[in-house]
Design a protein around this motif. Structure first.
Motif, mmCIF file in Angstrom:
data_model
loop_
_atom_site.group_PDB
_atom_site.id
_atom_site.type_symbol
_atom_site.label_atom_id
_atom_site.label_comp_id
_atom_site.label_asym_id
_atom_site.label_seq_id
_atom_site.Cartn_x
_atom_site.Cartn_y
_atom_site.Cartn_z
ATOM 1 N N ALA A 9 0.830 -1.204 0.000
ATOM 2 C CA ALA A 9 0.000 0.000 0.000
ATOM 3 C C ALA A 9 0.867 1.257 0.000
ATOM 4 C CB ALA A 9 -0.927 -0.006 1.216
ATOM 5 N N LEU A 10 1.948 1.241 0.744
ATOM 6 C CA LEU A 10 2.847 2.397 0.790
ATOM 7 C C LEU A 10 3.543 2.605 -0.558
ATOM 8 C CD1 LEU A 10 4.470 1.926 4.328
ATOM 9 C CD2 LEU A 10 2.659 3.535 3.670
ATOM 10 N N ARG A 11 3.915 1.523 -1.226
ATOM 11 C CA ARG A 11 4.533 1.638 -2.556
ATOM 12 C C ARG A 11 3.542 2.222 -3.555
ATOM 13 N NH1 ARG A 11 6.640 -3.719 -1.215
ATOM 14 N NH2 ARG A 11 8.871 -3.531 -0.675
ATOM 15 N N VAL A 12 2.293 1.802 -3.455
ATOM 16 C CA VAL A 12 1.258 2.332 -4.350
ATOM 17 C C VAL A 12 1.070 3.824 -4.110
ATOM 18 C CG1 VAL A 12 -1.210 2.309 -4.877
ATOM 19 C CG2 VAL A 12 0.041 0.142 -4.649
ATOM 20 N N LEU A 13 0.961 4.225 -2.859
ATOM 21 C CA LEU A 13 0.788 5.640 -2.523
ATOM 22 C C LEU A 13 1.974 6.464 -3.014
ATOM 23 C CD1 LEU A 13 -0.949 7.736 -1.045
ATOM 24 C CD2 LEU A 13 0.311 7.189 1.045
ATOM 25 N N ASP A 14 3.162 5.949 -2.835
ATOM 26 C CA ASP A 14 4.373 6.637 -3.294
ATOM 27 C C ASP A 14 4.363 6.784 -4.816
ATOM 28 O OD1 ASP A 14 7.225 7.598 -3.070
ATOM 29 O OD2 ASP A 14 7.572 5.747 -4.185
ATOM 30 N N ALA A 15 3.975 5.738 -5.528
ATOM 31 C CA ALA A 15 3.957 5.778 -6.994
ATOM 32 C C ALA A 15 2.919 6.775 -7.506
ATOM 33 C CB ALA A 15 3.661 4.383 -7.543
ATOM 34 N N ILE A 16 1.767 6.831 -6.849
ATOM 35 C CA ILE A 16 0.719 7.778 -7.279
ATOM 36 C C ILE A 16 1.210 9.214 -7.151
ATOM 37 C CG2 ILE A 16 -1.578 8.678 -6.715
ATOM 38 C CD1 ILE A 16 -2.326 5.820 -5.827
ATOM 39 N N ASP A 17 1.854 9.520 -6.027
ATOM 40 C CA ASP A 17 2.361 10.875 -5.829
ATOM 41 C C ASP A 17 3.522 11.178 -6.776
ATOM 42 O OD1 ASP A 17 2.535 13.383 -4.022
ATOM 43 O OD2 ASP A 17 4.586 12.581 -3.978
ATOM 44 N N THR A 18 4.423 10.210 -6.975
ATOM 45 C CA THR A 18 5.589 10.427 -7.832
ATOM 46 C C THR A 18 5.192 10.592 -9.291
ATOM 47 O OG1 THR A 18 6.977 9.123 -6.335
ATOM 48 C CG2 THR A 18 7.801 9.462 -8.567
ATOM 49 N N LYS A 19 4.280 9.747 -9.761
ATOM 50 C CA LYS A 19 3.884 9.769 -11.185
ATOM 51 C C LYS A 19 2.790 10.787 -11.491
ATOM 52 C CE LYS A 19 6.776 6.582 -12.305
ATOM 53 N NZ LYS A 19 7.945 6.898 -13.165
ATOM 54 N N LEU A 36 -5.047 -0.189 -8.216
ATOM 55 C CA LEU A 36 -4.506 0.839 -7.330
ATOM 56 C C LEU A 36 -5.629 1.560 -6.605
ATOM 57 C CD1 LEU A 36 -2.003 0.166 -9.035
ATOM 58 C CD2 LEU A 36 -1.427 2.594 -8.989
ATOM 59 N N THR A 37 -6.732 1.815 -7.333
ATOM 60 C CA THR A 37 -7.883 2.477 -6.719
ATOM 61 C C THR A 37 -8.441 1.631 -5.579
ATOM 62 O OG1 THR A 37 -8.478 3.525 -8.828
ATOM 63 C CG2 THR A 37 -10.190 3.403 -7.142
ATOM 64 N N TYR A 38 -8.523 0.320 -5.808
ATOM 65 C CA TYR A 38 -9.017 -0.591 -4.772
ATOM 66 C C TYR A 38 -8.090 -0.595 -3.554
ATOM 67 C CZ TYR A 38 -9.991 -4.965 -2.346
ATOM 68 O OH TYR A 38 -10.269 -5.899 -1.385
ATOM 69 N N THR A 39 -6.768 -0.614 -3.789
ATOM 70 C CA THR A 39 -5.790 -0.641 -2.687
ATOM 71 C C THR A 39 -5.905 0.612 -1.833
ATOM 72 O OG1 THR A 39 -4.238 -1.986 -3.963
ATOM 73 C CG2 THR A 39 -3.329 -0.766 -2.114
ATOM 74 N N MET A 40 -6.025 1.776 -2.482
ATOM 75 C CA MET A 40 -6.114 3.032 -1.741
ATOM 76 C C MET A 40 -7.445 3.159 -1.008
ATOM 77 S SD MET A 40 -3.265 4.715 -1.915
ATOM 78 C CE MET A 40 -2.644 3.052 -1.544
ATOM 79 N N LYS A 41 -8.564 2.696 -1.658
ATOM 80 C CA LYS A 41 -9.873 2.768 -1.015
ATOM 81 C C LYS A 41 -9.920 1.861 0.213
ATOM 82 C CE LYS A 41 -14.140 4.223 -0.933
ATOM 83 N NZ LYS A 41 -14.570 3.544 0.315
ATOM 84 N N ARG A 42 -9.321 0.691 0.097
ATOM 85 C CA ARG A 42 -9.285 -0.230 1.222
ATOM 86 C C ARG A 42 -8.452 0.345 2.375
ATOM 87 N NH1 ARG A 42 -6.620 -6.322 1.254
ATOM 88 N NH2 ARG A 42 -7.172 -6.824 3.431
ATOM 89 N N LEU A 43 -7.334 1.003 2.017
ATOM 90 C CA LEU A 43 -6.492 1.610 3.043
ATOM 91 C C LEU A 43 -7.252 2.722 3.759
ATOM 92 C CD1 LEU A 43 -3.729 1.786 4.410
ATOM 93 C CD2 LEU A 43 -2.989 3.319 2.584
ATOM 94 N N GLU A 44 -7.973 3.527 3.019
ATOM 95 C CA GLU A 44 -8.770 4.600 3.622
ATOM 96 C C GLU A 44 -9.830 4.036 4.557
ATOM 97 O OE1 GLU A 44 -8.802 8.333 0.531
ATOM 98 O OE2 GLU A 44 -10.030 6.597 0.003
ATOM 99 N N ASP A 45 -10.491 2.961 4.125
ATOM 100 C CA ASP A 45 -11.553 2.366 4.936
ATOM 101 C C ASP A 45 -11.000 1.791 6.236
ATOM 102 O OD1 ASP A 45 -13.360 3.050 3.008
ATOM 103 O OD2 ASP A 45 -13.410 1.060 2.054
ATOM 104 N N GLU A 46 -9.863 1.110 6.137
ATOM 105 C CA GLU A 46 -9.302 0.461 7.321
ATOM 106 C C GLU A 46 -8.708 1.481 8.298
ATOM 107 O OE1 GLU A 46 -6.732 -2.789 6.505
ATOM 108 O OE2 GLU A 46 -8.143 -3.805 5.183
#
Length: 304
Positions: A9-19, A36-46
């Motif tokens: 999840a942290l790698r995904v968040l980093d990639a979204i901000d970097t790219k 990626l959308t699913y990973t971030m939405k799940r992180l927000e929910d949790e």
């Protein structure tokens, strides 16, 4: 209970901000944007927080999202360092090394050698300890150091390996403004009774676990203990006291006349210096430094 803050999840968040976008980040991670959308939405929910403000045309990190990103990057960086350290350790390179150097030796020589080591690109954390008298042996004995440079040969050896790095010549010196400068000449011999009239400057032993030693070899009316040989040189240059100093350390002071060599009834013989390390110690960094330090030119009276 597992944490929602996974490395993925942290790698995904980093990639979204970097790219700059979900689609570009997905391409860089070889995934589809919906993953990626699913990973971030799940992180927000949790976490029960909003990481992105999606009210505009483009999702923007919230204050909470920015905090997760910044600290998450520290976790990712630490993870990479750990992975590299583990791989490095498996090849025989230690994660850290501590070098104990006596204050009679040049710091510049050691720093130049460390500079060479950094060019190898190994993730080995290096620490330098300044020690005096028996402090180098104490650092080895207590485990505070892996290598001690500038130790004498008159303390516990047994489990240690030694190699000579040179010999130091001691000279008795006084500051140009010291009273003895007017009462003595270069050819005269100062008596022990005269030495008793003035304070002596002594370097304090940095030993913690082993018995401390004293470098004083003549009696004086007052002893002033300083933390290093460099401090002793300054104190004697200022005329605060008298004593023996390694000749190789005061070349400039002697040439400019700020310190004057005098003869005394008591003399101090030359002293051999050694490098020491534990015989059973292993590691590529240890081996590298043993080789470099033993062959270094420390500017002493006699090389190994």
């Amino acid at each position: 209970m597992s944490s929602p803050l996974s490395l993925d999840a942290l790698r995904v968040l980093d990639a979204i901000d970097t790219k700059g976008s979900f689609s570009s980040a997905a391409e860089s991670l070889y995934r589809v944007p919906s993953a990626l959308t699913y990973t971030m939405k799940r992180l927000e929910d949790e976490l029960d927080i909003k990481l992105f403000d999606r009210t505009g045309q483009r999702a923007v990190l919230t204050q909470a999202g920015q905090m997760v990103l910044e600290q998450g990057r520290e976790i990712l960086a630490a993870t990479l360092r750990l992975e590299e350290a583990v791989r490095q350790l498996s090849t025989g390179w230690e994660s850290s090394l501590v070098l104990a150097k006596d204050t009679v030796l040049s710091e510049d020589v050691l720093l130049n050698i460390i500079g060479e080591f950094t060019e190898l690109g190994k993730q080995v954390s290096l620490s330098i300890l300044d020690e005096s008298l028996g402090g180098g042996w104490d650092a080895l004995h207590s485990g505070r150091a892996d290598i001690a440079v500038g130790v004498s040969k008159d303390l516990p050896k047994g489990e240690y390996q030694l190699t000579k790095i040179g010999e130091i010549e001691f000279v008795f010196v006084i500051g140009a403004g010291h009273p003895l400068a007017n009462l003595s000449t270069a050819g005269s011999i100062i008596s022990n009774e005269t030495l008793l009239e003035y304070p002596s400057i002594v370097v304090a032993d940095t030993s913690v676990t082993l018995a401390q030693r004293s470098s004083g070899i003549f009696n004086s009316r007052q002893v002033i203990r300083v933390p290093s040989m460099q401090s002793k040189i300054k104190a004697q240059t200022l005329g605060l006291g008298i004593g023996f100093i390694p000749k190789h350390m005061i070349t400039d002071e002697l040439q400019t006349g700020r310190l004057l060599i005098r003869k005394t009834q008591v003399s101090r013989p030359n002293q051999s210096l050694y490098m020491a390390w534990k015989k059973n110690a292993q590691g590529n960094a240890l081996t590298w430094f043993i080789d470099k330090l033993s062959r270094a030119d420390w500017g002493l009276s006699e090389s190994n």
